[in-house]
Design a protein around this motif. Sequence first.
Motif, PDB file in Angstrom:
ATOM      1  N   LYS A 185       6.278   5.210   2.859  1.00  0.00           N
ATOM      2  CA  LYS A 185       6.807   6.482   3.386  1.00  0.00           C
ATOM      3  C   LYS A 185       7.993   6.213   4.307  1.00  0.00           C
ATOM      4  CE  LYS A 185       3.232   9.773   3.252  1.00  0.00           C
ATOM      5  NZ  LYS A 185       3.101  11.144   3.679  1.00  0.00           N
ATOM      6  N   PRO A 186       8.832   7.239   4.560  1.00  0.00           N
ATOM      7  CA  PRO A 186       9.859   7.058   5.604  1.00  0.00           C
ATOM      8  C   PRO A 186       9.188   6.904   6.969  1.00  0.00           C
ATOM      9  CG  PRO A 186      10.322   8.985   4.234  1.00  0.00           C
ATOM     10  CD  PRO A 186       8.939   8.527   3.875  1.00  0.00           C
ATOM     11  N   PHE A 187       9.665   5.936   7.752  1.00  0.00           N
ATOM     12  CA  PHE A 187       9.190   5.731   9.125  1.00  0.00           C
ATOM     13  C   PHE A 187      10.403   5.710  10.038  1.00  0.00           C
ATOM     14  CE2 PHE A 187       5.499   3.743   7.089  1.00  0.00           C
ATOM     15  CZ  PHE A 187       4.468   4.101   7.941  1.00  0.00           C
ATOM     16  N   HIS A 188      10.234   6.139  11.254  1.00  0.00           N
ATOM     17  CA  HIS A 188      11.243   5.954  12.305  1.00  0.00           C
ATOM     18  C   HIS A 188      12.631   6.405  11.859  1.00  0.00           C
ATOM     19  CE1 HIS A 188       8.367   2.445  13.311  1.00  0.00           C
ATOM     20  NE2 HIS A 188       7.908   3.583  13.763  1.00  0.00           N
ATOM     21  N   ALA A 189      12.691   7.473  11.109  1.00  0.00           N
ATOM     22  CA  ALA A 189      13.965   8.048  10.671  1.00  0.00           C
ATOM     23  C   ALA A 189      14.700   7.188   9.639  1.00  0.00           C
ATOM     24  CB  ALA A 189      14.876   8.341  11.865  1.00  0.00           C
ATOM     25  N   PRO A 210       0.843  -1.203   0.000  1.00  0.00           N
ATOM     26  CA  PRO A 210       0.000   0.000   0.000  1.00  0.00           C
ATOM     27  C   PRO A 210       0.878   1.252   0.000  1.00  0.00           C
ATOM     28  CG  PRO A 210      -0.418  -1.405   1.956  1.00  0.00           C
ATOM     29  CD  PRO A 210       0.720  -2.007   1.215  1.00  0.00           C
ATOM     30  N   GLN A 211       0.399   2.307  -0.675  1.00  0.00           N
ATOM     31  CA  GLN A 211       1.188   3.548  -0.792  1.00  0.00           C
ATOM     32  C   GLN A 211       1.608   4.093   0.574  1.00  0.00           C
ATOM     33  OE1 GLN A 211       2.775   5.369  -3.053  1.00  0.00           O
ATOM     34  NE2 GLN A 211       2.310   3.670  -4.420  1.00  0.00           N
ATOM     35  N   THR A 239       9.154  11.031  12.853  1.00  0.00           N
ATOM     36  CA  THR A 239       9.397   9.599  12.655  1.00  0.00           C
ATOM     37  C   THR A 239       8.106   8.804  12.495  1.00  0.00           C
ATOM     38  OG1 THR A 239       9.346   9.009  14.998  1.00  0.00           O
ATOM     39  CG2 THR A 239      11.445   9.803  14.132  1.00  0.00           C
ATOM     40  N   GLU A 240       6.963   9.435  12.705  1.00  0.00           N
ATOM     41  CA  GLU A 240       5.677   8.718  12.688  1.00  0.00           C
ATOM     42  C   GLU A 240       4.677   9.490  11.812  1.00  0.00           C
ATOM     43  OE1 GLU A 240       5.310   5.865  13.898  1.00  0.00           O
ATOM     44  OE2 GLU A 240       6.568   5.630  15.667  1.00  0.00           O
ATOM     45  N   PRO A 241       4.625   9.187  10.491  1.00  0.00           N
ATOM     46  CA  PRO A 241       3.837  10.028   9.578  1.00  0.00           C
ATOM     47  C   PRO A 241       2.322  10.025   9.821  1.00  0.00           C
ATOM     48  CG  PRO A 241       4.754   8.115   8.433  1.00  0.00           C
ATOM     49  CD  PRO A 241       5.378   8.144   9.783  1.00  0.00           C
ATOM     50  N   TYR A 242       1.777   9.000  10.506  1.00  0.00           N
ATOM     51  CA  TYR A 242       0.307   8.922  10.642  1.00  0.00           C
ATOM     52  C   TYR A 242      -0.175   9.140  12.077  1.00  0.00           C
ATOM     53  CZ  TYR A 242       0.844   7.153   5.973  1.00  0.00           C
ATOM     54  OH  TYR A 242       1.182   7.042   4.655  1.00  0.00           O
ATOM     55  N   HIS A 255      -0.697   2.972  15.195  1.00  0.00           N
ATOM     56  CA  HIS A 255      -0.192   4.354  15.105  1.00  0.00           C
ATOM     57  C   HIS A 255       0.607   4.542  13.811  1.00  0.00           C
ATOM     58  CE1 HIS A 255       3.437   2.432  16.785  1.00  0.00           C
ATOM     59  NE2 HIS A 255       4.091   3.421  16.192  1.00  0.00           N
ATOM     60  N   GLU A 256       0.842   3.447  13.071  1.00  0.00           N
ATOM     61  CA  GLU A 256       1.565   3.544  11.792  1.00  0.00           C
ATOM     62  C   GLU A 256       0.612   3.564  10.600  1.00  0.00           C
ATOM     63  OE1 GLU A 256       4.756   0.785  11.219  1.00  0.00           O
ATOM     64  OE2 GLU A 256       5.789   1.426  13.029  1.00  0.00           O
ATOM     65  N   LEU A 257      -0.686   3.750  10.841  1.00  0.00           N
ATOM     66  CA  LEU A 257      -1.658   3.579   9.753  1.00  0.00           C
ATOM     67  C   LEU A 257      -2.549   4.795   9.548  1.00  0.00           C
ATOM     68  CD1 LEU A 257      -2.968   0.031  10.729  1.00  0.00           C
ATOM     69  CD2 LEU A 257      -1.288   0.559   8.963  1.00  0.00           C
ATOM     70  N   PRO A 258      -2.871   5.092   8.282  1.00  0.00           N
ATOM     71  CA  PRO A 258      -3.954   6.060   8.040  1.00  0.00           C
ATOM     72  C   PRO A 258      -5.293   5.414   8.429  1.00  0.00           C
ATOM     73  CG  PRO A 258      -3.126   5.168   5.957  1.00  0.00           C
ATOM     74  CD  PRO A 258      -2.269   4.581   7.045  1.00  0.00           C
ATOM     75  N   GLN A 259      -6.329   6.233   8.567  1.00  0.00           N
ATOM     76  CA  GLN A 259      -7.582   5.713   9.118  1.00  0.00           C
ATOM     77  C   GLN A 259      -8.288   4.711   8.214  1.00  0.00           C
ATOM     78  OE1 GLN A 259      -9.983   8.954  10.542  1.00  0.00           O
ATOM     79  NE2 GLN A 259      -8.495   9.492  12.128  1.00  0.00           N
ATOM     80  N   ASP A 260      -8.210   4.896   6.880  1.00  0.00           N
ATOM     81  CA  ASP A 260      -8.912   3.925   6.021  1.00  0.00           C
ATOM     82  C   ASP A 260      -8.255   2.546   6.116  1.00  0.00           C
ATOM     83  OD1 ASP A 260      -6.691   4.905   4.720  1.00  0.00           O
ATOM     84  OD2 ASP A 260      -7.633   5.073   2.750  1.00  0.00           O
ATOM     85  N   ALA A 261      -6.929   2.502   6.269  1.00  0.00           N
ATOM     86  CA  ALA A 261      -6.247   1.210   6.433  1.00  0.00           C
ATOM     87  C   ALA A 261      -6.636   0.586   7.779  1.00  0.00           C
ATOM     88  CB  ALA A 261      -4.737   1.397   6.348  1.00  0.00           C
ATOM     89  N   ALA A 262      -6.693   1.409   8.827  1.00  0.00           N
ATOM     90  CA  ALA A 262      -7.069   0.893  10.159  1.00  0.00           C
ATOM     91  C   ALA A 262      -8.459   0.259  10.089  1.00  0.00           C
ATOM     92  CB  ALA A 262      -7.040   2.021  11.182  1.00  0.00           C
ATOM     93  N   LYS A 263      -9.387   0.951   9.423  1.00  0.00           N
ATOM     94  CA  LYS A 263     -10.764   0.430   9.350  1.00  0.00           C
ATOM     95  C   LYS A 263     -10.824  -0.858   8.510  1.00  0.00           C
ATOM     96  CE  LYS A 263     -12.825   4.917  10.155  1.00  0.00           C
ATOM     97  NZ  LYS A 263     -13.438   6.106   9.588  1.00  0.00           N
TER      98      LYS A 263
END
Length: 305
Positions: free
Chosen positions: A79-83, A74-75, A263-266, A213-221
């Motif tokens: 993204k960069p995560f955690h530096a 998934p797009q 470090t946490e884009p979402y 905490h690493e997910l946008p809301q549509d992915a969480a749902k």
Amino acid sequence: MTAATPSIGLASRFVNILLGIKPLYNLAKYRARKMMIDRAESLGVPWRDRVRELSTYEWDSRFEAICDPNLAYPQYYLKPFHAYEEGNLSWQCAWEVEPASYAVHSGIWPEAGAQGDTRLRQCYHDALKQQLSVPPQDILDLGCSVGMSTFALQELYPQARVTGIDLSPYFLAVAQYNSEQRHAAVTWKHAAAEATGLPDASFDLVSACLLFHELPQDAAKAIFTEAKRLLRPGGHFAVMDMNPRSQVYAQMPPYILTLLKSTEPYLDKYFTLDIEQALIDAGFERPTITPTTPRHRAVVARVAS
Ligand SMILES: C[S@@+](CC[C@H](N)C(=O)[O-])C[C@H]1O[C@@H](n2cnc3c(N)ncnc32)[C@H](O)[C@@H]1O
């Protein structure tokens, strides 16, 4: 707990604008990483030595065995995560994730130090045991990473068959290595938690530690819907993650918040998700939400009958 979902404040909006400026973002990222390595080593966690050791092992065969070459990422995951510029898709990140967890969780209780991570998981399991009257026979760990949450669940329910799913084949290769070291029988699968490819009604417990905490809301749902599909009647879905209503975040100095968000884009999306309603919408009973540490919570929901 049914308090109102917090909204994004002025300070947070300002921090987001700052993070949009590349040199400032890079500086914040560099600072966050250095703080974490220094913290780990001051606690006796041999970060650099461990990474050096892991880098000498043979990884290609484990990677090829676990990686699904047809999986479309998934797009939001790219993204960069955690530096890490490559997010969760690199060897460096896979080798560093365990010492990083010890460093991050050492701050939860001042006296716990490197034991903070173990205590965090114990507190989650205490909340879980309160809700599950029958020990689960089949457990799925979503976002299992290198297996820390998976092995902890296996120790809690030693009779259970345990499966771990993650999108990072690098993490899963290290998870496979870790289970060989422990002689642990875990099934690892390279898949998205929202499209696992596993059969309907095949688990009694679906757990996700520190995933949301690493997910946008549509992915969480979408993951809530998938968890509902995977659970047997009476089964439970359990989430352990940051607690948006914790005073720790409300009182966090803006520059620390800047580092965290770099470090946490979402994080904002996670903090503003009404998890209770989203779980009910996905077919669960009203969840029990328990603060488990000064800054984490366990959310446990039973499949609605
Ligand atoms: C912060 S780590 C948590 C690791 C582990 N559960 C723990 O408690 O230590 C989040 C993990 O979720 C994985 N992940 C993120 N989005 C995912 C998705 N949609 N499907 C599967 N795994 C995902 C990441 O690759 C990462 O390994």
